[in-house]
Design a protein around this motif. Structure first.
Motif, PDB file in Angstrom:
ATOM      1  N   MET A 148      -0.891   9.069   6.258  1.00  0.00           N
ATOM      2  CA  MET A 148      -0.669   7.628   6.323  1.00  0.00           C
ATOM      3  C   MET A 148       0.635   7.276   5.601  1.00  0.00           C
ATOM      4  SD  MET A 148      -3.117   4.429   5.008  1.00  0.00           S
ATOM      5  CE  MET A 148      -4.597   5.427   5.011  1.00  0.00           C
TER       6      MET A 148
ATOM      7  N   GLU B 151     -16.449  10.915   6.814  1.00  0.00           N
ATOM      8  CA  GLU B 151     -15.510  12.029   7.029  1.00  0.00           C
ATOM      9  C   GLU B 151     -14.665  12.339   5.796  1.00  0.00           C
ATOM     10  OE1 GLU B 151     -14.785  11.016  11.774  1.00  0.00           O
ATOM     11  OE2 GLU B 151     -13.267  10.543  10.284  1.00  0.00           O
TER      12      GLU B 151
ATOM     13  N   SER C 253     -11.845   1.001  18.829  1.00  0.00           N
ATOM     14  CA  SER C 253     -12.865  -0.063  18.888  1.00  0.00           C
ATOM     15  C   SER C 253     -12.431  -1.175  19.832  1.00  0.00           C
ATOM     16  CB  SER C 253     -13.091  -0.648  17.487  1.00  0.00           C
ATOM     17  OG  SER C 253     -13.622   0.315  16.607  1.00  0.00           O
TER      18      SER C 253
ATOM     19  N   LEU D 206     -16.021  -2.105  14.511  1.00  0.00           N
ATOM     20  CA  LEU D 206     -15.171  -2.087  13.315  1.00  0.00           C
ATOM     21  C   LEU D 206     -15.991  -1.613  12.112  1.00  0.00           C
ATOM     22  CD1 LEU D 206     -13.153  -5.448  13.708  1.00  0.00           C
ATOM     23  CD2 LEU D 206     -12.505  -3.164  14.489  1.00  0.00           C
TER      24      LEU D 206
ATOM     25  N   TRP E 115      -8.265   2.222   1.794  1.00  0.00           N
ATOM     26  CA  TRP E 115      -8.098   1.208   2.843  1.00  0.00           C
ATOM     27  C   TRP E 115      -9.453   0.819   3.437  1.00  0.00           C
ATOM     28  CZ3 TRP E 115      -5.404  -2.659   3.380  1.00  0.00           C
ATOM     29  CH2 TRP E 115      -5.081  -3.262   4.601  1.00  0.00           C
ATOM     30  N   CYS E 116     -10.375   1.797   3.520  1.00  0.00           N
ATOM     31  CA  CYS E 116     -11.744   1.473   3.942  1.00  0.00           C
ATOM     32  C   CYS E 116     -12.358   0.449   2.981  1.00  0.00           C
ATOM     33  CB  CYS E 116     -12.629   2.726   3.932  1.00  0.00           C
ATOM     34  SG  CYS E 116     -12.452   3.769   5.390  1.00  0.00           S
TER      35      CYS E 116
ATOM     36  N   SER F 242     -16.489   2.049  12.415  1.00  0.00           N
ATOM     37  CA  SER F 242     -15.241   2.776  12.137  1.00  0.00           C
ATOM     38  C   SER F 242     -15.102   3.065  10.643  1.00  0.00           C
ATOM     39  CB  SER F 242     -14.039   1.937  12.594  1.00  0.00           C
ATOM     40  OG  SER F 242     -14.039   1.775  13.991  1.00  0.00           O
ATOM     41  N   ILE F 243     -15.409   2.063   9.828  1.00  0.00           N
ATOM     42  CA  ILE F 243     -15.300   2.264   8.375  1.00  0.00           C
ATOM     43  C   ILE F 243     -16.344   3.268   7.905  1.00  0.00           C
ATOM     44  CG2 ILE F 243     -15.553   1.145   6.129  1.00  0.00           C
ATOM     45  CD1 ILE F 243     -14.275  -1.347   7.349  1.00  0.00           C
TER      46      ILE F 243
ATOM     47  N   ASP G 176      -3.184  11.674   9.469  1.00  0.00           N
ATOM     48  CA  ASP G 176      -4.126  11.169   8.454  1.00  0.00           C
ATOM     49  C   ASP G 176      -4.301   9.661   8.495  1.00  0.00           C
ATOM     50  OD1 ASP G 176      -4.616  13.724   7.339  1.00  0.00           O
ATOM     51  OD2 ASP G 176      -2.720  13.627   6.255  1.00  0.00           O
TER      52      ASP G 176
ATOM     53  N   GLN H   6     -17.817   5.694   9.601  1.00  0.00           N
ATOM     54  CA  GLN H   6     -17.456   7.050  10.044  1.00  0.00           C
ATOM     55  C   GLN H   6     -16.317   7.620   9.194  1.00  0.00           C
ATOM     56  OE1 GLN H   6     -16.994   5.482  14.116  1.00  0.00           O
ATOM     57  NE2 GLN H   6     -18.052   7.326  14.814  1.00  0.00           N
ATOM     58  N   THR H   7     -15.331   6.772   8.916  1.00  0.00           N
ATOM     59  CA  THR H   7     -14.188   7.249   8.133  1.00  0.00           C
ATOM     60  C   THR H   7     -14.615   7.603   6.705  1.00  0.00           C
ATOM     61  OG1 THR H   7     -12.767   5.838   9.477  1.00  0.00           O
ATOM     62  CG2 THR H   7     -11.824   6.724   7.450  1.00  0.00           C
TER      63      THR H   7
ATOM     64  N   PHE I  66       0.826  -1.205   0.000  1.00  0.00           N
ATOM     65  CA  PHE I  66       0.000   0.000   0.000  1.00  0.00           C
ATOM     66  C   PHE I  66       0.860   1.255   0.000  1.00  0.00           C
ATOM     67  CE2 PHE I  66      -2.653   3.356   1.538  1.00  0.00           C
ATOM     68  CZ  PHE I  66      -3.975   2.999   1.316  1.00  0.00           C
TER      69      PHE I  66
ATOM     70  N   PRO J 267      -7.280   8.139  10.117  1.00  0.00           N
ATOM     71  CA  PRO J 267      -8.528   8.101  10.895  1.00  0.00           C
ATOM     72  C   PRO J 267      -9.092   6.694  11.069  1.00  0.00           C
ATOM     73  CG  PRO J 267      -8.948   8.955   8.694  1.00  0.00           C
ATOM     74  CD  PRO J 267      -7.438   8.892   8.858  1.00  0.00           C
ATOM     75  N   LEU J 268      -8.978   5.851  10.033  1.00  0.00           N
ATOM     76  CA  LEU J 268      -9.538   4.501  10.168  1.00  0.00           C
ATOM     77  C   LEU J 268      -8.759   3.701  11.197  1.00  0.00           C
ATOM     78  CD1 LEU J 268     -11.509   2.270   9.393  1.00  0.00           C
ATOM     79  CD2 LEU J 268      -9.999   1.685   7.474  1.00  0.00           C
TER      80      LEU J 268
ATOM     81  N   SER K 299       3.279   4.558   3.723  1.00  0.00           N
ATOM     82  CA  SER K 299       3.157   3.353   2.915  1.00  0.00           C
ATOM     83  C   SER K 299       3.384   2.136   3.806  1.00  0.00           C
ATOM     84  CB  SER K 299       4.179   3.372   1.786  1.00  0.00           C
ATOM     85  OG  SER K 299       3.877   4.428   0.893  1.00  0.00           O
ATOM     86  N   PHE K 300       2.827   1.010   3.410  1.00  0.00           N
ATOM     87  CA  PHE K 300       3.002  -0.185   4.241  1.00  0.00           C
ATOM     88  C   PHE K 300       2.822  -1.456   3.423  1.00  0.00           C
ATOM     89  CE2 PHE K 300      -1.394  -1.615   4.450  1.00  0.00           C
ATOM     90  CZ  PHE K 300      -2.150  -0.469   4.307  1.00  0.00           C
TER      91      PHE K 300
ATOM     92  N   LEU L 235     -10.851  -3.062   3.542  1.00  0.00           N
ATOM     93  CA  LEU L 235     -11.252  -3.730   4.790  1.00  0.00           C
ATOM     94  C   LEU L 235     -12.759  -3.985   4.863  1.00  0.00           C
ATOM     95  CD1 LEU L 235      -9.015  -2.255   7.628  1.00  0.00           C
ATOM     96  CD2 LEU L 235      -8.609  -4.198   6.117  1.00  0.00           C
TER      97      LEU L 235
ATOM     98  N   LEU M 209     -13.582 -10.016   7.568  1.00  0.00           N
ATOM     99  CA  LEU M 209     -12.825  -9.508   8.716  1.00  0.00           C
ATOM    100  C   LEU M 209     -13.661  -8.717   9.712  1.00  0.00           C
ATOM    101  CD1 LEU M 209     -10.101  -8.981  10.189  1.00  0.00           C
ATOM    102  CD2 LEU M 209      -9.921  -6.904   8.822  1.00  0.00           C
TER     103      LEU M 209
ATOM    104  N   ALA N 195      -4.360  11.916   1.206  1.00  0.00           N
ATOM    105  CA  ALA N 195      -4.830  11.333   2.475  1.00  0.00           C
ATOM    106  C   ALA N 195      -6.256  10.802   2.330  1.00  0.00           C
ATOM    107  CB  ALA N 195      -4.764  12.375   3.589  1.00  0.00           C
TER     108      ALA N 195
ATOM    109  N   ALA O 222      -6.316   7.739   0.129  1.00  0.00           N
ATOM    110  CA  ALA O 222      -5.725   6.600   0.844  1.00  0.00           C
ATOM    111  C   ALA O 222      -6.705   6.050   1.874  1.00  0.00           C
ATOM    112  CB  ALA O 222      -4.419   7.025   1.518  1.00  0.00           C
ATOM    113  N   ASN O 223      -7.360   6.946   2.593  1.00  0.00           N
ATOM    114  CA  ASN O 223      -8.325   6.489   3.593  1.00  0.00           C
ATOM    115  C   ASN O 223      -9.483   5.739   2.948  1.00  0.00           C
ATOM    116  OD1 ASN O 223      -6.944   7.486   5.845  1.00  0.00           O
ATOM    117  ND2 ASN O 223      -7.786   9.537   5.539  1.00  0.00           N
TER     118      ASN O 223
ATOM    119  N   ARG P 147      -9.623   4.661  14.680  1.00  0.00           N
ATOM    120  CA  ARG P 147     -10.928   4.143  15.118  1.00  0.00           C
ATOM    121  C   ARG P 147     -10.875   2.640  15.378  1.00  0.00           C
ATOM    122  NH1 ARG P 147     -14.828   7.925  15.076  1.00  0.00           N
ATOM    123  NH2 ARG P 147     -14.654   9.695  13.644  1.00  0.00           N
ATOM    124  N   LEU P 148     -10.079   1.918  14.590  1.00  0.00           N
ATOM    125  CA  LEU P 148      -9.954   0.480  14.848  1.00  0.00           C
ATOM    126  C   LEU P 148      -9.319   0.255  16.227  1.00  0.00           C
ATOM    127  CD1 LEU P 148      -8.744  -0.887  11.353  1.00  0.00           C
ATOM    128  CD2 LEU P 148     -11.089  -0.679  12.209  1.00  0.00           C
TER     129      LEU P 148
END
Lengths: 388, 388
Positions: B1, A226, B219, A216, A246-247, A219-220, B209, A222-223, A14, B211-212, B3-4, A250, A256, A239, A242-243, B215-216
């Protein structure tokens, strides 16, 4: 919480620049590569050239299958299977969004099956073997980059169906948010609705004692709420892209976020029958159908819908009943979809009720659908009526 | 965020009765099995017999290594490596908590390495190969059942160190909440603190940046807070044990909840030096150290600590500065640990300041630790002082 199994073996790379690892990743699986992509936007953006450069760096023999459609077609899948057989393909590389990845999964399974690949979609056979696949994601929406599900449409029969198998999880997925900068606004909107809808299908559940899974899911949601407007205001907001990416990954990730919970998925079935006939974007169909489904089923468990209203939409619960909160949460969902420009009614696409009977019949072809509230043919028709 | 990369290939079988799938799972990997366990509680509970029955159902040849200690010892690891070599072991089955699993990971890597296994802990060598391992979890705490990390203590030198490798992720982990019913109260408390501390190490981060991920993390913390007292009141509360178990597994899951964020891990390092000398339980050490660490570092980013106070502890932010909220959140953390019966000070174990210098020296042996606030030897000593 119910008992469950969970196994998600997909490797994720990522971030900006991770495409530079593509050659190395593909190289683990062989030299003969089927490159699958869509309508050519990857050529315009330059991504096609960068992918070929990576593949040539490992001396790969590349066969191409281009032109995969949104709502990918069985005919394209069959073309891909033939290419795999004729060229001794070792590995399938999907470069695109969910449609390209879903088609690649069906090709991967079909290439290792003697019969008709539609058997998997028609529940006549289970996948026993599959070619390995990898993905370079260009659109955040379906989560197909990190799960074992695929949806294919047979346009000869107007049937849109899904299959799933642990054998078609991508071996790796490259998720570079900058590759989604060029996604057009309407497709970005559809992706937002699709991601949120995937969470809804899991979150609205009758299973008790699943507090972590619920959070969980929240969380997704809300993100996404936002970040949605930031993505639409500036498509090159790293940003926010990217958010969202990843949302999306997941949200539909081999379960998951909802392991141990009964899932619903009725709304997806109800939508699939619309796009199987009218070929509208899946996300747009979900934006129309989901709030209707919510209104039709919320009384099966108003407390979950009340929790949704309070935690996800921030609605003040003071002095409100669960039912009032539930309806306010559904209203907030509809308002949000409208605010980001997603359609609210079938009439937006000039779709009337003339095919409702056939669509509802097909939606329940294997029996009543959904688990939050079991829906038979008449229920499905009623939800179409609410969506007019 | 940031990279990963993320790749977690462990298969999870979760729920009451999943032990019945053990034989089938082990059978995929071979016949010669090293069974690793602790001080014998699995014999008292009957689990030992059930495991042997599963192994005998697949005709496995079982070699045993029992007596793995809390804070597992290098000497035990070396015994296990010798058993693997002498008995051509194909597969290592860890039945126990984090100590048993951590020891098994070190054995798995050491059995395939010509040199001294301590080289991996001492950062002199990286794992190149490892025997496959599987786990049956009996204690919710470390997350070791679904990650590639291991912590081992060398009692000759009082050094407690960790290593990690993608090669030592368990192939499968059986998570049956009923197997944790017999965990004694103090170990349950330590597990709660350990799980929450794993989240703290990831959540208190300077990365922007995310946010997810935040929140995880929240949670898991919220779910732990909601379930901790229920588990302690009734150790056979299935829902509460199940929620705690799944929280523990996701809290330290190859980075799942904090991908793309700089992690800290200073508190774990600071605690390891305490238990390396005084052999106190890791969770108890964390309960003492973590609030001290929080007080020492919160000013690096009061807004994150304020968010923690509001979202995790439900503290009303009206009229409060970030600093006031931060301190209230730290206070709430300390009060919660005390409420569940976790120790608050080193004096609880009659530990004074006489070894602080040596411990602080060892904590920063590879350089300053932490990323939220970089800590040198004097900082670490100050945190020990705050913990007296």
């Amino acid at each position: 919480m119910n008992s469950f199994s969970f196994h998600n073996p997909t490797a994720i790379l990522f971030g900006e620049g991770t495409l530079s690892k593509l050659g190395e990743q593909v190289g683990k699986f062989g030299k003969n590569v089927l490159l699958v992509y869509g309508g050519g936007s990857i050529k315009k953006s330059g991504l096609y050239d960068r992918v070929l450069e990576q593949l040539s760096s490992i001396g790969a023999n590349v066969v191409e299958l281009s032109g995969i459609e949104p709502n990918p077609r069985l005919t394209s899948v069959n073309k891909g299977i033939e290419l795999c057989r004729n060229h001794q393909v070792d590995f399938i590389l999907a470069v695109g969004g969910g449609s390209v990845i879903d088609a690649s999964k069906a090709i991967a399974a079909g290439a290792k099956y003697d019969g008709d690949v539609w058997d998997f979609l028609d529940r006549k056979a289970a996948v026993q073997d599959a070619l390995p696949i990898g993905t370079v994601l260009t659109l955040s929406a379906t989560g197909s980059e990190m799960n074992g599900s695929s949806v294919i449409t047979n346009w000869e029969t107007n049937q849109k169906r899904g299959f799933g198998s642990p054998l078609v999880y991508p071996k790796f997925s490259i998720l570079d948010p900058t590759l989604t900068y060029t996604v057009p606004r309407d497709q970005t909107v559809n992706g937002i609705v699709d991601i949120m809808s995937h969470v809804f299908e899991q979150y609205f559940s009758l299973t008790q004692d699943t507090p972590l899974q619920e959070r969980l899911c929240e969380s997704i949601l809300q993100t996404m709420i936002e970040n949605a407007e930031a993505v639409l205001e500036n498509p090159e907001n790293y940003a926010a892209r990217a958010n969202m990416m990843w949302c999306g990954t997941l949200a539909l990730n081999g379960g998951l976020i909802s392991v141990g919970m009964a899932n619903d998925w009725a709304s997806h079935g109800i939508e699939h029958e619309i796009s199987a006939i009218y070929d509208i974007p899946h996300g747009a169909g979900l934006s129309i159908v989901f709030p209707s489904w919510m209104k039709y089923v919320y009384d099966a468990r108003p407390d979950r819908f009340a929790q949704f209203a309070v935690r996800v939409w921030g609605i003040d619960p003071t002095g409100k009943s669960d039912e009032e909160l539930a309806l306010a949460g559904i209203e907030a969902t509809r308002a949000f979809f409208t605010r980001i420009g997603a359609p609210a009614t079938l009439s937006h696409y000039n779709i009337g009720r003339d095919q409702f009977d056939r669509m509802a019949e097909e939606a329940v072809r294997f029996g009543p659908i959904g688990s939050f509230k079991r829906l038979n043919k008449d229920d499905v028709k009623a939800i179409y009526e609410l969506s007019l």
